[in-house]
Design a protein around this motif. Structure first.
Motif, mmCIF file in Angstrom:
data_model
loop_
_atom_site.group_PDB
_atom_site.id
_atom_site.type_symbol
_atom_site.label_atom_id
_atom_site.label_comp_id
_atom_site.label_asym_id
_atom_site.label_seq_id
_atom_site.Cartn_x
_atom_site.Cartn_y
_atom_site.Cartn_z
ATOM 1 N N UNK A 104 -53.579 -10.730 33.760
ATOM 2 C CA UNK A 104 -53.709 -9.894 34.915
ATOM 3 C C UNK A 104 -52.641 -8.743 34.720
ATOM 4 N N UNK A 105 -52.726 -7.461 35.390
ATOM 5 C CA UNK A 105 -51.592 -6.479 35.423
ATOM 6 C C UNK A 105 -51.455 -6.197 36.816
ATOM 7 N N UNK A 106 -50.136 -5.677 37.337
ATOM 8 C CA UNK A 106 -49.442 -5.498 38.438
ATOM 9 C C UNK A 106 -48.961 -4.038 38.312
ATOM 10 N N UNK A 107 -49.471 -3.191 39.369
ATOM 11 C CA UNK A 107 -48.933 -1.694 39.586
ATOM 12 C C UNK A 107 -48.007 -1.861 40.606
ATOM 13 N N UNK A 108 -46.844 -1.304 40.520
ATOM 14 C CA UNK A 108 -45.991 -1.166 41.408
ATOM 15 C C UNK A 108 -45.727 0.554 41.610
ATOM 16 N N UNK A 109 -46.073 1.063 42.841
ATOM 17 C CA UNK A 109 -46.036 2.508 43.153
ATOM 18 C C UNK A 109 -44.631 2.584 43.986
ATOM 19 N N UNK A 110 -43.990 3.714 43.942
ATOM 20 C CA UNK A 110 -42.737 3.968 44.511
ATOM 21 C C UNK A 110 -42.750 5.407 45.064
ATOM 22 N N UNK A 118 -58.712 -0.031 27.965
ATOM 23 C CA UNK A 118 -58.458 -0.830 26.992
ATOM 24 C C UNK A 118 -57.492 -1.707 27.258
ATOM 25 N N UNK A 119 -56.328 -1.573 28.236
ATOM 26 C CA UNK A 119 -55.523 -2.699 28.508
ATOM 27 C C UNK A 119 -56.201 -3.618 29.215
ATOM 28 N N UNK A 120 -57.123 -3.262 30.180
ATOM 29 C CA UNK A 120 -57.978 -4.218 30.979
ATOM 30 C C UNK A 120 -58.653 -5.190 29.716
ATOM 31 N N UNK A 147 -56.318 -7.548 28.286
ATOM 32 C CA UNK A 147 -56.060 -8.666 29.262
ATOM 33 C C UNK A 147 -57.171 -9.870 29.483
ATOM 34 N N UNK A 148 -58.486 -9.234 29.383
ATOM 35 C CA UNK A 148 -59.389 -10.411 29.480
ATOM 36 C C UNK A 148 -59.447 -10.973 28.336
ATOM 37 N N UNK A 149 -59.489 -10.486 26.960
ATOM 38 C CA UNK A 149 -59.568 -10.925 25.887
ATOM 39 C C UNK A 149 -58.547 -11.983 25.412
ATOM 40 N N UNK A 150 -57.339 -11.780 25.873
ATOM 41 C CA UNK A 150 -56.278 -12.645 25.717
ATOM 42 C C UNK A 150 -55.660 -12.989 27.095
ATOM 43 N N UNK A 151 -56.672 -13.680 27.935
ATOM 44 C CA UNK A 151 -56.279 -13.981 29.341
ATOM 45 C C UNK A 151 -55.243 -15.157 29.272
ATOM 46 N N UNK A 152 -54.958 -15.889 28.222
ATOM 47 C CA UNK A 152 -53.986 -16.725 28.152
ATOM 48 C C UNK A 152 -52.674 -16.103 27.596
ATOM 49 N N UNK A 153 -52.537 -15.157 27.101
ATOM 50 C CA UNK A 153 -51.339 -14.877 26.487
ATOM 51 C C UNK A 153 -50.638 -13.510 26.813
#
Length: 392
Positions: free
Chosen positions: A66-72, A254-256, A259-265
């Motif tokens: 998964x990914x996390x976006x932090x906005x400021x 592409x990043x998503x 993340x789904x293809x290498x969901x354990x790494x």
């Protein structure tokens, strides 16, 4: 009477396949820095900030894949502190950290590992004199010293391997001896250039995806990777072509997929300056939809008393208790693609605030108004007593 071992589970053999036996004592070994989620058992890793880990939909950390976006908002750099904690945690745990836009020398800006309070108290206590020690037989004294040394070494090894989230000190820098992983810079995103013809042929985001895919394909299955993307679309770090919706959205797609293809790494942490790219624009809305989690940091107006540098630990702890900004949760990593994560948690309904101190790092807690001072009441009461004491 059966003589089958009690810890052996027999499985029925399928036609054409041999029977497979498993033991109850066998458990899958997770990589360092990972632990199963208390909700669904998926492996999770720490963001380097303990209070942020507790907000991620109850997983107790950032789920793998998964990914996390932090906005400021504004010109502060609280999101950059979270980013450095995330990278430092990965290096201490032995993960491969991939940084976008920064060279390898960026490692010297990461915070150092904080010393626990119990270790400081033990180091501050003076050693007991020889006369006050209990006198026992010389052979048992030597045996006790060896046992204590072995027990302390065992505790140190177990604590070193079982730490999920380390504490970091912003006044220190991460030592090379504490780094078990490596920092890998990705291909350059292209500095701003005046040559439009040369810049039009450069595809920085495509090179990053290609580089990251090659690293993941060549790495073993047990190796954990972290992707750090600081200040996405900032003009000083990214070329003007990167701000085009076709480029950045294709990169996030592409990043998503990775993340789904290498969901354990693989996990990713992205920061976005909303002062340059507000949330009301359609581009930012699409970027949020392509991210698994989105949180927003809203700094409060600076207080001159709280902004003063701490001169003592007491001053640091007192300034760290004051809220320096508000935190809004827009989405969290869900349990599965159909939803089910975070909507029922109380974090969405609470008003959260954050505070930053050098020793405790960034702490997220429910927001509460400070107590009102009674200075005006005291002035009025003193003036009334003086007036009452005067005879006319």
């Amino acid at each position: 009477m059966s003589f089958t071992k009690r810890n052996t589970v027999l499985s029925t053999a399928r036609p054409g396949r041999p029977a497979v036996t498993q033991t109850k004592s066998e458990k899958p070994q997770l990589a360092p820095g990972l632990r199963p989620s208390p909700l669904d058992g998926r492996p999770t890793t720490s963001t380097g900030t303990a209070s942020l880990d507790q907000l991620l939909a109850g997983h107790g950390g950032l789920p793998m894949g998964t990914s996390l976006m932090v906005e400021e908002q504004g010109t502060t750099d609280f999101s950059g502190v979270l980013l450095r904690y995330y990278a430092a945690e990965g290096l201490v745990q032995g993960h491969q950290v991939h940084v976008v836009g920064f060279p390898v020398e960026w490692r010297h800006q990461l915070p150092g590992v904080a010393v626990p309070d119990d270790a400081k108290s033990k180091a501050a206590q003076p050693a007991a004199p020889v006369e006050e020690r209990m006198k026992i037989a010389w052979r048992y004294e030597a045996l006790g010293n060896a046992y204590n040394a072995g027990a302390s070494a065992g505790r140190a090894d177990s604590s070193a391997t079982s730490v999920f989230c380390h504490g970091f000190d912003l006044t220190k820098r991460l030592a090379s001896t504490s780094c078990k992983g490596s920092l890998n810079p990705t291909p350059s995103t292209g500095p701003p250039t005046l040559d439009s013809a040369a810049s039009s042929t450069v595809f920085p985001f495509a090179a990053i995806i290609k580089h990251l895919r090659a690293k993941l394909e060549a790495a073993p299955v047990t190796e954990i990777h972290r992707l750090v993307i600081p200040s996405l679309l900032l003009p000083s770090l990214y070329a003007s072509r990167c701000c085009q919706p076709a480029e950045v959205l294709q990169f996030l797609h592409g990043l998503r997929a990775l993340l789904r293809q290498y969901s354990a790494q693989l996990t990713a942490l992205i920061t976005l300056p909303t002062s340059l790219f507000p949330r009301g624009s359609g581009l930012v809305r699409w970027m949020e939809l392509l991210s698994d989690g989105v949180v927003e940091l809203i700094p409060l107006p600076a207080n001159p008393a709280a902004a003063a540098p701490p001169t003592s630990p007491k001053t640091d702890s007192r300034n760290g208790d004051q809220a320096q900004g508000l935190l809004r949760i827009h989405s969290l990593p869900v349990y599965h693609e159909k939803g089910g994560g975070g909507a029922e948690t109380s974090s969405f309904r609470e008003n959260l605030s954050f505070s930053l101190s050098a020793s405790r790092g960034l702490v997220i807690k429910p927001y509460s108004l400070p107590p009102m001072e009674d200075d005006d009441h005291k002035e009025k009461s003193s003036a009334s007593t003086i007036k009452d004491g005067i005879d006319f």
